[in-house]
Design a protein around this motif. Structure first.
Motif, short mmCIF file in Angstrom:
data_model
loop_
_atom_site.label_atom_id
_atom_site.label_comp_id
_atom_site.label_asym_id
_atom_site.label_seq_id
_atom_site.Cartn_x
_atom_site.Cartn_y
_atom_site.Cartn_z
N ASP A 30 72.37 73.48 44.73
CA ASP A 30 73.61 74.01 45.32
C ASP A 30 73.96 75.37 44.72
N ASP A 31 74.01 76.36 45.59
CA ASP A 31 74.40 77.72 45.21
C ASP A 31 73.55 78.30 44.09
N ILE A 32 72.25 78.08 44.17
CA ILE A 32 71.32 78.64 43.18
C ILE A 32 71.01 80.08 43.56
N ARG A 33 71.25 80.99 42.63
CA ARG A 33 71.07 82.42 42.90
C ARG A 33 69.63 82.89 42.72
N THR A 59 71.94 79.08 48.31
CA THR A 59 70.54 78.91 47.89
C THR A 59 69.61 79.43 48.99
N ASN A 129 74.96 75.90 40.40
CA ASN A 129 74.86 77.33 40.15
C ASN A 129 74.57 77.64 38.68
N GLU A 130 73.78 78.68 38.47
CA GLU A 130 73.36 79.06 37.12
C GLU A 130 74.52 79.39 36.18
N TYR A 132 78.14 78.61 37.05
CA TYR A 132 79.27 77.69 37.19
C TYR A 132 78.88 76.21 37.21
#
Length: 176
Positions: A30-33, A59, A129-130, A132
């Motif tokens: 989830d929401d990986i940059r 992502t 996320n990396e 948060y």
């Protein structure tokens, strides 16, 4: 001792991989940059015959040359799906009987070295996320949380490293 040649590694073809019985684990990113983190998780998922990866929020999805750099073709073997909303994926999996666990530092988390799987149960692991981590909303929807014990000053691991550690531990338990 002699290093094995690639021809001795009994590697599956893409077709063989798709037909193989999968490990009852699902990965939710989830929401990986980082595109490299995404590719690395695909590669780990291929190594352990993981059933599926859900790529949620921001992502990125294959095909992408930066994901391919670290995935090394695993985007062609591991089933994946994109969803804008991680909460919808969690709720869908839970209605299908999957136990969904966030990998996060939270109150009352199960420490990985003490976590025991339930036989014949399918699991999904949420990685956030990396910066948060897993969102509070997603944590609240999960059936529980797993925390990787850490003893140093950082108490933070790269997403790809965390995924490798947790997947390996659950894989060992599932195959025991």
């Amino acid at each position: 001792m002699r290093k094995l040649e690639n021809s001795e590694l009994d590697r599956k073809t893409v077709n063989d991989f798709k037909k193989a019985d999968k490990t009852p684990l699902i990965i939710i990113l989830d929401d990986i940059r980082s595109l490299h983190n995404i590719g690395s998780v695909f590669r780990t998922a291929d190594a352990f015959l993981i059933e599926k990866i859900y790529l949620c929020g921001i992502t990125a999805t294959p095909p992408h040359k930066e994901i391919h750099k670290t995935a090394l073709g695993a985007t062609e073997t591991v089933a994946w799906e994109h969803s804008k909303n991680v909460s919808e994926v969690i709720l869908k999996l839970k209605t299908e009987g999957t136990t969904v666990l966030a990998v996060e530092q939270v109150e009352n988390a199960h420490l990985l070295d003490q976590f025991k799987i339930i036989n014949n149960q399918k699991y999904a692991l949420v990685f956030g996320n990396e910066v948060y981590g897993v969102s509070q909303e997603a944590v609240e929807l999960c059936d529980g949380c797993i925390e990787i014990p850490q003893l140093g000053t950082k108490h933070s691991l790269n997403i790809a490293v965390s995924a490798g550690i947790v997947i390996w531990d659950l894989f060992k338990q599932l195959k025991a």
